[in-house]
Design an enzyme around this catalytic site. Structure first.
Site, PDB file in Angstrom:
ATOM      1  N   ARG A  70       1.497   7.015   0.531  1.00  0.00           N
ATOM      2  CA  ARG A  70       0.678   5.975   1.157  1.00  0.00           C
ATOM      3  C   ARG A  70      -0.690   6.036   0.508  1.00  0.00           C
ATOM      4  O   ARG A  70      -1.310   7.102   0.442  1.00  0.00           O
ATOM      5  CB  ARG A  70       0.598   6.261   2.656  1.00  0.00           C
ATOM      6  CG  ARG A  70      -0.352   5.374   3.443  1.00  0.00           C
ATOM      7  CD  ARG A  70       0.163   3.936   3.499  1.00  0.00           C
ATOM      8  NE  ARG A  70      -0.571   3.166   4.501  1.00  0.00           N
ATOM      9  CZ  ARG A  70      -1.731   2.551   4.282  1.00  0.00           C
ATOM     10  NH1 ARG A  70      -2.325   2.647   3.100  1.00  0.00           N
ATOM     11  NH2 ARG A  70      -2.307   1.862   5.241  1.00  0.00           N
ATOM     12  N   ASP A  75       0.809  -1.226   0.000  1.00  0.00           N
ATOM     13  CA  ASP A  75       0.000   0.000   0.000  1.00  0.00           C
ATOM     14  C   ASP A  75       0.843   1.278   0.000  1.00  0.00           C
ATOM     15  O   ASP A  75       0.344   2.348   0.317  1.00  0.00           O
ATOM     16  CB  ASP A  75      -0.991  -0.002   1.177  1.00  0.00           C
ATOM     17  CG  ASP A  75      -0.313  -0.253   2.511  1.00  0.00           C
ATOM     18  OD1 ASP A  75       0.774   0.298   2.739  1.00  0.00           O
ATOM     19  OD2 ASP A  75      -0.876  -1.013   3.329  1.00  0.00           O
ATOM     20  N   GLU A  96      -1.924  -8.105   7.235  1.00  0.00           N
ATOM     21  CA  GLU A  96      -1.408  -9.279   7.868  1.00  0.00           C
ATOM     22  C   GLU A  96      -2.420 -10.331   7.434  1.00  0.00           C
ATOM     23  O   GLU A  96      -3.542 -10.019   7.118  1.00  0.00           O
ATOM     24  CB  GLU A  96      -1.444  -9.074   9.365  1.00  0.00           C
ATOM     25  CG  GLU A  96      -0.547  -7.926   9.734  1.00  0.00           C
ATOM     26  CD  GLU A  96      -0.412  -7.753  11.214  1.00  0.00           C
ATOM     27  OE1 GLU A  96      -0.910  -8.611  11.956  1.00  0.00           O
ATOM     28  OE2 GLU A  96       0.189  -6.762  11.600  1.00  0.00           O
ATOM     29  N   ASP A 135      -5.390  -1.097   3.406  1.00  0.00           N
ATOM     30  CA  ASP A 135      -4.362  -1.567   4.310  1.00  0.00           C
ATOM     31  C   ASP A 135      -3.925  -2.946   3.850  1.00  0.00           C
ATOM     32  O   ASP A 135      -4.742  -3.833   3.678  1.00  0.00           O
ATOM     33  CB  ASP A 135      -4.924  -1.635   5.735  1.00  0.00           C
ATOM     34  CG  ASP A 135      -3.829  -1.619   6.774  1.00  0.00           C
ATOM     35  OD1 ASP A 135      -2.704  -1.186   6.446  1.00  0.00           O
ATOM     36  OD2 ASP A 135      -4.087  -2.035   7.909  1.00  0.00           O
ATOM     37  N   THR A 136      -2.646  -3.072   3.617  1.00  0.00           N
ATOM     38  CA  THR A 136      -2.118  -4.377   3.203  1.00  0.00           C
ATOM     39  C   THR A 136      -2.176  -5.320   4.398  1.00  0.00           C
ATOM     40  O   THR A 136      -1.884  -4.941   5.505  1.00  0.00           O
ATOM     41  CB  THR A 136      -0.671  -4.211   2.709  1.00  0.00           C
ATOM     42  OG1 THR A 136      -0.692  -3.396   1.558  1.00  0.00           O
ATOM     43  CG2 THR A 136      -0.070  -5.537   2.363  1.00  0.00           C
ATOM     44  N   ARG A 141       4.446  11.130   4.804  1.00  0.00           N
ATOM     45  CA  ARG A 141       4.178  10.545   3.498  1.00  0.00           C
ATOM     46  C   ARG A 141       2.971  11.235   2.875  1.00  0.00           C
ATOM     47  O   ARG A 141       2.031  11.595   3.584  1.00  0.00           O
ATOM     48  CB  ARG A 141       3.883   9.046   3.631  1.00  0.00           C
ATOM     49  CG  ARG A 141       5.014   8.264   4.271  1.00  0.00           C
ATOM     50  CD  ARG A 141       4.664   6.814   4.445  1.00  0.00           C
ATOM     51  NE  ARG A 141       3.498   6.618   5.306  1.00  0.00           N
ATOM     52  CZ  ARG A 141       3.058   5.419   5.704  1.00  0.00           C
ATOM     53  NH1 ARG A 141       3.674   4.327   5.304  1.00  0.00           N
ATOM     54  NH2 ARG A 141       2.005   5.316   6.496  1.00  0.00           N
TER      55      ARG A 141
END
Ligand SMILES: [Zn+2]
Length: 202
Positions: A43, A32, A51, A48-49, A93
């Protein structure tokens, strides 16, 4: 049109053009986050990448798949950038939505393909759209949802170490490599609930 109005229209066209100009993708940082030429680290908003939700897969492994997906999407591309209310995050970012030249909405595409979650902790203008995209990805078992253990409250899945006599909740720290999922209804009678994660008893 007067000369003055023409000049004004030209200025307006140029500034709109600049606001929408495209940026070359320098590098994909993770699933992401990217680096764009002259903008630096960006960003992606609203995604959200993961888990992983699959306890059989290590967390980093899926992170790599998500990065690879974004890299495949963005490699050699120039992207158009759109902003929401906040232009930067606390790490400095840039926060942005990215679009490919063909119109593909990159942020939403990640969620649609199941390589990221809709990130709903902060409001953003496409929140509902992204939530719907995530529901679709889950329903179609795409990406990170592909091997997800189904959640059922009436017959929950528990996990069992191959060598061991107890069963666990999916995120228990007592799980070791080689565990396997079993619905409660199929659990071997000799197994007992873990004392650490306290899964449901029979
Ligand atoms: Zn446990």
């Amino acid at each position: 049109m007067t000369a003055r109005a023409a000049r004004l229209a030209l200025c307006l066209a140029i500034s709109l053009g600049l606001a929408q100009s495209s940026y070359r993708v320098v590098r994909v940082v993770d699933g992401d986050t990217v680096v764009l030429e002259s903008l630096g680290t960006v960003r992606l908003i609203g995604v959200d990448t993961p888990e992983t939700v699959d306890p059989r897969k290590p967390v980093e492994a899926f992170g790599k798949e998500a990065s690879a997906f974004l890299l495949a999407l963005l490699k050699g591309q120039a992207v158009r950038v759109e902003y929401d209310q906040a232009r930067t995050d606390k790490y400095g970012r840039t926060l942005a939505y990215l679009y490919l030249a063909d119109g593909t909405f990159v942020n939403r595409k990640i969620v649609e393909a199941g390589f990221g979650y809709a990130y709903t902790e902060f409001p953003f203008k496409y929140l509902d759209e992204f939530r719907a995209a995530e529901r679709g990805a889950r329903a179609q078992k795409r990406g990170l949802w592909a091997d997800a253990i189904p959640v059922s409250t009436s017959n929950p899945i528990v996990l069992v170490n191959r060598k061991g006599s107890v069963y666990h909740r999916p995120k228990c720290r007592e799980l070791v490599a080689g565990f396997y999922p079993v619905p409660m209804s199929d659990l071997p009678v000799k197994l007992t609930p873990c004392k650490v994660c306290k899964p449901p008893a029979r």
